[in-house]
Design an enzyme around this catalytic site. Structure first.
Site, PDB file in Angstrom:
ATOM      1  N   LYS A 293      31.593 -38.815  91.790  1.00  0.00           N
ATOM      2  CA  LYS A 293      32.630 -39.010  90.772  1.00  0.00           C
ATOM      3  C   LYS A 293      32.000 -39.681  89.568  1.00  0.00           C
ATOM      4  O   LYS A 293      31.451 -40.776  89.679  1.00  0.00           O
ATOM      5  CB  LYS A 293      33.766 -39.859  91.340  1.00  0.00           C
ATOM      6  CG  LYS A 293      34.845 -40.179  90.311  1.00  0.00           C
ATOM      7  CD  LYS A 293      36.026 -40.895  90.945  1.00  0.00           C
ATOM      8  CE  LYS A 293      37.063 -41.234  89.885  1.00  0.00           C
ATOM      9  NZ  LYS A 293      38.240 -41.901  90.465  1.00  0.00           N
TER      10      LYS A 293
ATOM     11  N   LYS B 260      33.675 -34.439  90.878  1.00  0.00           N
ATOM     12  CA  LYS B 260      34.717 -34.688  89.888  1.00  0.00           C
ATOM     13  C   LYS B 260      34.110 -35.261  88.625  1.00  0.00           C
ATOM     14  O   LYS B 260      33.319 -36.200  88.734  1.00  0.00           O
ATOM     15  CB  LYS B 260      35.705 -35.682  90.494  1.00  0.00           C
ATOM     16  CG  LYS B 260      36.840 -36.058  89.592  1.00  0.00           C
ATOM     17  CD  LYS B 260      37.672 -37.128  90.240  1.00  0.00           C
ATOM     18  CE  LYS B 260      38.678 -37.579  89.203  1.00  0.00           C
ATOM     19  NZ  LYS B 260      39.309 -38.804  89.545  1.00  0.00           N
TER      20      LYS B 260
HETATM   21  C1  PBG Z   1      41.667 -43.163  90.582  1.00  0.00           C
HETATM   22  C2  PBG Z   1      41.567 -41.776  90.080  1.00  0.00           C
HETATM   23  C3  PBG Z   1      41.350 -41.315  88.770  1.00  0.00           C
HETATM   24  C4  PBG Z   1      41.465 -39.926  88.816  1.00  0.00           C
HETATM   25  C5  PBG Z   1      41.721 -39.585  90.145  1.00  0.00           C
HETATM   26  N1  PBG Z   1      41.756 -40.734  90.909  1.00  0.00           N
HETATM   27  C6  PBG Z   1      41.150 -42.050  87.517  1.00  0.00           C
HETATM   28  C7  PBG Z   1      39.932 -42.797  87.266  1.00  0.00           C
HETATM   29  O1  PBG Z   1      39.003 -42.857  88.058  1.00  0.00           O
HETATM   30  O2  PBG Z   1      39.922 -43.433  86.211  1.00  0.00           O
HETATM   31  C8  PBG Z   1      41.359 -38.992  87.652  1.00  0.00           C
HETATM   32  C9  PBG Z   1      42.073 -37.701  87.795  1.00  0.00           C
HETATM   33  C10 PBG Z   1      42.283 -36.945  86.544  1.00  0.00           C
HETATM   34  O3  PBG Z   1      41.803 -37.286  85.456  1.00  0.00           O
HETATM   35  O4  PBG Z   1      42.964 -35.923  86.639  1.00  0.00           O
HETATM   36  N2  PBG Z   1      40.480 -43.842  90.753  1.00  0.00           N
END
Ligand code: PBG
Length: 322
Positions: A195, A248
């Site tokens: 991520k 992601k």
């Molecule tokens: C929580 C999380 C996030 C997303 C999914 N889970 C936000 C982040 O990490 O700031 C992002 C999903 C999206 O942008 O569609 N940690």
């Protein structure tokens, strides 16, 4: 053999020919639909930066879940907007927390739809970070305990899959152990393994009200410039017991999706995040792109790169087209 004997265009001459040799096709069962659940009743509040996506109270969430099920979508992933927040993010692991209540309600209404719990603290902490903050930094090891509590409470509520998205070191192993200790050894973990600290999460932070109140997430999410590190992150999560690995965002990171698929033999998921969705919708609203075609091409690309599952805000719209 080469031109003129060989002519690649021969197989592109008609829709029937193109369909016959198409290498990648999309199915509703490829998609996981992200949904945002909030307190109240009859609430259906559109997220301004993500048209057609809503903060939903539980009764409305059930309507969406039933529709997703009837479309043959693989599952939904739930994000919660709690009534109140605190520094420890206690709403994330409260047995009567918003997501726990939502899971119970949805599970009693649908059978053929996976209910996935995003396991993170950022929607529940007053500072908006994904963990326990000590001296202006997110403290890794004390966060693990809170994440494990959140995962167990979500499993207890009936979640089919636990999906940790926090990027703390060691969280998959800690969560696996806690789930097993509480009798949830059958509950799979879908880890947000690679991520990135991405600008494309911008619209989500409005949707989930989870923007960090100071600093950013670069001390725990990955640097967008790194590819080898992603393989290392994924390998660690696999060792710790991840059942499905996720990359992601998706489209700006297709090289990572591709490598993950080549190098690991677990199912690979990719998250087409909020900003990817919003860019396409915004361009379409300006008349600059055809929405249906941009949606289809983006999802096809993600699947072609190697994703077995795609988390996408287009899930319903795409499934209806198929
Ligand atoms: C929580 C999380 C996030 C997303 C999914 N889970 C936000 C982040 O990490 O700031 C992002 C999903 C999206 O942008 O569609 N940690």
């Amino acid at each position: 053999m080469s031109f003129p004997t060989v002519r690649s265009r021969r197989l592109r001459g008609s829709p029937a020919l193109r369909r016959a040799v198409r290498e990648t096709s999309l199915e509703p069962s490829d998609f996981i639909y992200p949904l945002f659940v909030c307190p109240g009743e009859g609430v259906r509040r559109e997220i301004s930066a993500m048209p057609d996506n809503y903060q939903l109270s539980i009764d409305q969430l059930i309507v969406e879940a039933k529709e997703a099920e009837s479309l043959g979508i693989a599952g939904i992933i739930l994000f919660g907007l709690p009534e109140s927040k605190d520094p420890e993010g206690s709403g994330a692991y409260a047995d009567d927390g918003i997501v726990q209540r939502a899971i119970r309600a949805v599970k009693s209404e649908v059978n053929d739809l996976l209910v996935i719990a995003d396991t993170c603290l950022c929607e529940y902490t007053s500072h908006g970070h994904c963990g326990h903050v000590v001296d202006n930094d997110v403290d890794n090891d004390s966060t693990l305990e809170l994440l494990a509590k959140a995962a167990v409470s979500q499993a207890r509520a009936g979640a089919d899959i636990i999906a940790p998205s926090d990027m703390m070191d060691g969280r998959v192993g800690t969560i696996r152990e806690a789930l097993d200790d509480h009798g949830f050894e059958k509950t799979p973990i879908l880890s947000y393994a690679a991520k990135y600290a991405s600008v494309f999460y911008g619209p989500f932070r409005e949707a989930a009200d989870s923007a960090p109140q100071f600093g950013d997430r670069r001390s725990y999410q990955m640097d967008p410039a790194n590819q080898r590190e992603a393989m290392r992150e994924i390998a660690l999560d696999v060792e710790e017991g991840a059942d499905i690995i996720m990359v992601k965002p998706a489209m700006p990171y297709l090289d990572i999706v591709f490598r993950a698929k080549q190098e690991f033999d677990l199912p690979v998921a990719a998250y087409q995040v909020s900003g990817e969705y919003s860019m396409i919708v915004a361009a379409a609203r300006n008349g600059w792109l055809d929405l249906e075609r941009a949606m289809t091409e983006s999802l096809t690309s993600i699947k072609r790169a190697g994703a077995d599952l795609i988390l996408t805000y287009f899930a319903k719209k795409m499934a209806k087209r198929l």
